[in-house]
Design an enzyme around this catalytic site. Structure first.
Site, PDB file in Angstrom:
ATOM      1  N   ASP A 148     -35.026 -24.687 -11.850  1.00  0.00           N
ATOM      2  CA  ASP A 148     -34.883 -23.410 -11.136  1.00  0.00           C
ATOM      3  C   ASP A 148     -34.326 -23.587  -9.723  1.00  0.00           C
ATOM      4  O   ASP A 148     -34.680 -22.853  -8.818  1.00  0.00           O
ATOM      5  CB  ASP A 148     -36.237 -22.664 -11.076  1.00  0.00           C
ATOM      6  CG  ASP A 148     -36.870 -22.545 -12.449  1.00  0.00           C
ATOM      7  OD1 ASP A 148     -36.174 -22.083 -13.357  1.00  0.00           O
ATOM      8  OD2 ASP A 148     -38.037 -22.952 -12.618  1.00  0.00           O
ATOM      9  N   HIS A 204     -30.992 -19.274 -17.282  1.00  0.00           N
ATOM     10  CA  HIS A 204     -29.924 -19.051 -16.314  1.00  0.00           C
ATOM     11  C   HIS A 204     -29.708 -17.561 -16.165  1.00  0.00           C
ATOM     12  O   HIS A 204     -29.376 -16.900 -17.131  1.00  0.00           O
ATOM     13  CB  HIS A 204     -28.591 -19.637 -16.817  1.00  0.00           C
ATOM     14  CG  HIS A 204     -28.606 -21.120 -16.924  1.00  0.00           C
ATOM     15  ND1 HIS A 204     -27.713 -21.821 -17.688  1.00  0.00           N
ATOM     16  CD2 HIS A 204     -29.410 -22.028 -16.361  1.00  0.00           C
ATOM     17  CE1 HIS A 204     -27.964 -23.107 -17.581  1.00  0.00           C
ATOM     18  NE2 HIS A 204     -28.992 -23.259 -16.782  1.00  0.00           N
TER      19      HIS A 204
HETATM   20  P1  IMP Z   1     -40.394 -27.548 -22.576  1.00  0.00           P
HETATM   21  O1  IMP Z   1     -39.069 -27.964 -22.056  1.00  0.00           O
HETATM   22  O2  IMP Z   1     -40.393 -26.145 -23.101  1.00  0.00           O
HETATM   23  O3  IMP Z   1     -40.952 -28.509 -23.570  1.00  0.00           O
HETATM   24  O4  IMP Z   1     -41.428 -27.514 -21.348  1.00  0.00           O
HETATM   25  C1  IMP Z   1     -41.843 -28.714 -20.696  1.00  0.00           C
HETATM   26  C2  IMP Z   1     -41.983 -28.505 -19.194  1.00  0.00           C
HETATM   27  O5  IMP Z   1     -40.692 -28.296 -18.627  1.00  0.00           O
HETATM   28  C3  IMP Z   1     -42.809 -27.284 -18.793  1.00  0.00           C
HETATM   29  O6  IMP Z   1     -43.515 -27.570 -17.587  1.00  0.00           O
HETATM   30  C4  IMP Z   1     -41.752 -26.234 -18.532  1.00  0.00           C
HETATM   31  O7  IMP Z   1     -42.215 -25.210 -17.675  1.00  0.00           O
HETATM   32  C5  IMP Z   1     -40.669 -27.076 -17.894  1.00  0.00           C
HETATM   33  N1  IMP Z   1     -39.324 -26.493 -18.060  1.00  0.00           N
HETATM   34  C6  IMP Z   1     -38.588 -26.459 -19.176  1.00  0.00           C
HETATM   35  N2  IMP Z   1     -37.415 -25.859 -18.961  1.00  0.00           N
HETATM   36  C7  IMP Z   1     -37.386 -25.538 -17.653  1.00  0.00           C
HETATM   37  C8  IMP Z   1     -36.414 -24.920 -16.811  1.00  0.00           C
HETATM   38  O8  IMP Z   1     -35.302 -24.573 -17.222  1.00  0.00           O
HETATM   39  N3  IMP Z   1     -36.789 -24.747 -15.502  1.00  0.00           N
HETATM   40  C9  IMP Z   1     -37.983 -25.164 -15.021  1.00  0.00           C
HETATM   41  N4  IMP Z   1     -38.895 -25.757 -15.770  1.00  0.00           N
HETATM   42  C10 IMP Z   1     -38.622 -25.934 -17.082  1.00  0.00           C
END
Ligand code: IMP
Length: 471
Positions: free
Chosen positions: A16, A44
């Site tokens: 982010d 995004h």
């Molecule tokens: P996952 O990618 O859904 O398996 O989530 C694993 C960790 O990555 C969690 O803490 C999510 O909140 C974080 N996360 C996944 N995608 C994003 C993103 O695009 N921005 C910020 N955090 C993310």
């Protein structure tokens, strides 16, 4: 024709950072915007010239540049339903992706049982529940008995009926192992999304794994758009509070299906007010563990306890003046709208952490750094000290250390050594030239550049697409 080249753009913190707006700004300089990692877990939000907002999770940014090709590489996991949803919603804005969207034949498909597994097990980490971890796990497992766990986009080209049969078998096996879970997913949605995508887009899965390589050999300029940021890397991040893909600069070339020979430069994006969603260590967080617990607190229906709407009603001036960092963080979260784009859950917020930024910039060979949210630094002038806190070093058990510890346990014990730099109260959101920036902000940028060794290429001074100062 001269061969083209490729640049890599990465978030250098916990996600982010505002990568999409930087991509949007420079997309016109490229022929292809490509993703090399992750899936529909990326968020995004981009704005059209007319101010319409589009939230994309699976498709690369750069959709507004009509001639730009959008490529989803083999390092990604693809949810066909999300691709369809995004293709259709862009279609309603008049953005036609036929002939512009190409998916690597080697990209993995996210399957219905991956969502169920993520919903059942992702809570402790705080995943996005988009099936990402289970999809990557199945990619590594490959098979279970006779069942094929790793299904790829290219398989659809050869025998789509067989792919959906395998998906169904995987779903049934998962359900048999979890009889108490009521499944709210089905294979039909994926089958019909694929059929509809073929109708709208024609062929959109490349038959040739060297598709992008050939484009670049023919002169194409590629921008790789990293998702999830380098501190969430499955190997290099703070395990287990990470995503499941490789997120660093090197991964762009394996997951993006291009020879590293074409690499030109790496662009890093970092936020001067940091944020993090989900659990995991965050040294410069305002309010530390208390803030983590606060931001992650859930209602019984799984919604956020401290939602955007609730926090908006707080007395921001009083919170900013508070001696409790948790409260200063609450105010800064409201002022900087740090809430999940989908869930509206509060993001954990913290001050800029320079040792961490230096490490991520160096390990990823960042040539150019873009700093977002610089307009928000003025809010520090409303705090009790009126100065800008910046983490400039780390201490472990009271002793300064010269590195960023790699284990989650040790890293969680690190205390930041914080300096307070001169603040400024001017509104910089209208600035477009570096000479217009207040002296304290110019000094801040110089010191960040010096500390990290990265060349600062631009700063964001507001959420709108033109609110940028190019240095
Ligand atoms: P996952 O990618 O859904 O398996 O989530 C694993 C960790 O990555 C969690 O803490 C999510 O909140 C974080 N996360 C996944 N995608 C994003 C993103 O695009 N921005 C910020 N955090 C993310």
């Amino acid at each position: 024709m001269n061969p083209g080249y490729s640049d890599v753009l990465l978030g250098l913190q916990y996600g982010d950072e505002g990568k999409a707006r930087v991509v949007d700004m420079i997309a016109g300089d490229y022929d292809v915007i490509a993703r090399f990692n992750g899936g529909a877990n990326a968020g995004h939000t981009i704005e059209t010239e007319e101010g319409l907002k589009v939230a994309l999770n699976q498709i690369p940014s750069g959709v507004f540049k009509e001639k730009t090709l959008l490529y989803i590489g083999s390092g990604c996991v693809v949810d066909l339903r999300t691709v369809l949803r995004e293709v259709e919603s862009l279609g309603t804005l008049g953005i036609v992706l036929k002939g512009r969207l190409v998916i690597s034949p080697q990209a993995a498909l996210v399957q219905p049982h991956h969502f169920l597994e993520d919903a059942a097990t992702g809570g402790t980490i705080g995943t996005t529940r988009k099936g990402i971890g289970p999809a990557y796990a199945d990619r590594a497992s490959r098979m279970q008995g006779e069942r094929l766990l790793h299904l790829r986009a290219g398989d659809l080209l050869e025998n789509s009926a067989h792919v959906f049969d395998e998906m169904q078998a995987n779903l049934e096996a998962w359900q048999a192992a979890h009889p108490a879970v009521v499944a709210d997913v089905n294979v039909e949605e994926h089958r019909s999304a694929y059929a509809r995508l073929n109708e709208i887009l024609g062929s959109f899965i490349a038959a040739d794994p060297a598709f992008l390589e050939k484009k670049v050999r023919d002169g194409a300029r590629v921008l790789f758009e990293g998702a999830q940021s380098v501190l969430l890397d499955v190997v290099k991040g703070y395990v287990p509070y990470v995503t499941s893909s490789l997120t660093g600069a090197g991964a762009a070339y394996s997951g993006g299906d291009l020879s590293p020979h074409h690499h030109r430069k790496t662009i890093g994006v970092a936020k001067v007010l940091m944020s993090r969603v989900g659990h995991g260590p965050f040294v410069s967080e305002f309010g530390g563990a208390e803030s983590e617990a606060y931001c992650m607190a859930k209602n019984p229906d799984n919604s956020s306890v401290y939602s955007r709407d609730l926090e908006k009603t707080y007395d921001i001036d009083a919170l900013l003046k508070s001696s409790n960092p948790l409260e200063v963080g609450q105010a800064l979260r409201v002022l900087s709208s740090e809430y999940g784009t989908v869930s509206a859950r509060p993001r954990r917020v913290g001050s800029l952490d320079l040792p961490l930024l230096k490490m991520t910039a160096q390990l990823n060979g960042v040539d150019e750094l873009f700093l977002t949210k610089c307009d928000l630094l003025r809010e520090y002038s409303r705090t009790a000290s009126g100065r800008m806190p910046v983490t400039v070093g780390y201490a472990l058990n009271g002793v300064a250390i010269d590195h960023v510890p790699s284990t989650t346990e040790t890293y969680s014990k690190v205390k930041g050594i914080v300096e307070e730099w001169d603040g400024f109260a001017e509104d910089v959101s209208g600035c477009r030239k570096s000479a217009e920036l207040p002296a304290a902000l110019q000094e801040f940028l110089n010191r960040v550049g010096e500390f990290t060794g990265a060349q600062i290429m631009g700063v964001g001074v507001g959420p709108k697409r033109d609110q940028v100062v190019v240095l």
